[in-house]
Design a protein around this motif. Sequence first.
Motif, short mmCIF file in Angstrom:
data_model
loop_
_atom_site.label_atom_id
_atom_site.label_comp_id
_atom_site.label_asym_id
_atom_site.label_seq_id
_atom_site.Cartn_x
_atom_site.Cartn_y
_atom_site.Cartn_z
N HIS A 150 -2.08 -5.02 -6.69
CA HIS A 150 -1.97 -4.22 -5.47
C HIS A 150 -1.75 -2.78 -5.90
O HIS A 150 -0.70 -2.45 -6.46
N TRP A 151 -2.75 -1.94 -5.68
CA TRP A 151 -2.72 -0.55 -6.10
C TRP A 151 -2.49 0.29 -4.84
O TRP A 151 -3.40 0.52 -4.05
N THR A 198 -11.85 6.67 -10.06
CA THR A 198 -11.18 5.37 -10.18
C THR A 198 -12.22 4.33 -10.57
O THR A 198 -13.22 4.14 -9.86
N VAL A 207 -12.69 0.27 -11.72
CA VAL A 207 -12.02 -1.03 -11.65
C VAL A 207 -12.93 -2.10 -12.22
O VAL A 207 -14.11 -2.19 -11.85
N LEU A 211 -7.57 -8.10 -5.53
CA LEU A 211 -7.27 -6.67 -5.54
C LEU A 211 -7.02 -6.18 -4.12
O LEU A 211 -7.76 -6.53 -3.19
N LEU A 254 -6.53 -2.26 -2.88
CA LEU A 254 -6.55 -0.88 -3.36
C LEU A 254 -6.61 0.06 -2.17
O LEU A 254 -7.51 -0.05 -1.34
N GLU A 313 -6.58 4.13 -0.88
CA GLU A 313 -6.72 5.55 -1.21
C GLU A 313 -6.61 6.36 0.07
O GLU A 313 -7.26 6.03 1.07
#
Length: 263
Positions: free
Chosen positions: A118-119, A136, A138, A146, A148, A150
């Motif tokens: 978990h970004w 970025t 990945v 995932l 993510l 932004e």
Amino acid sequence: MSVHATARIAAAPDGRGGTALPVLESAGPLALRRTRAATAAGPARGAAPARVTVVGAMSAPLGGDRLALEAVVRDGAALTVDAAAAMIALPGRRAGDEPADHAGYDVRLTVGAGAVLHWLPEQLISVTGSDLRTRTRVELGTTARLVLREELILGRHGEAPGTVTSRLTVHHAGRPLLDQQLALGPGAPGGWDGGAVIGGHRAVGQLLLVAPEFEEKPVSPRMLGDTAVLTPLTGPGALVTALAPDARALRRVLDDALADMYR
């Protein structure tokens, strides 16, 4: 004086049902701190997650800085990465009449088989006169998961934005899943503030979710209010893209979308 720095994180199963951090290397303005793991969004699977919070150790990125953050989540591990505060892109120093150099911020993420990442950084704020280029990348294993997020805020309150170019490239099992670039601000191609791009909004965000079950049962495309949309990807992924008048409204849209996906 510009700063060149790369911070690194590695997460691996600890053999006791949790996740260890064999590598946690801070660098320059990117100070990494292991923090108490919060309950992760979505159903629990595999190892209990470790949590790392990125703390800004100095003002950055400024023009001329080259920063990078690398995270590797090994097979079967689970990691959440968040931030203590927003990142503010600032102008760099000028040499005479020469324009200031741009700043660069690269994020490189690798998530192994059965691993979860978990970004969830805080917002990136583009300040007047700044020029930031972010990338970025990945790489996901076949059964990786995932989340993510932004978020880009165009200028502080009452000011015009700087220039920011952001590219997100995601590969799943060695195949492209998503590759897109967004350029905003006075140095971007014409029309960036028009109706075909952001239509005068000040906050732009996206939420990428990748999970094996999306391969068999893709999400249905739909609008999420007036300025956000959920789009299935060709592969085990779904993308939420949103516009909003400010950071608070943008976060609300993305949080609601994430909660809805995991009901």
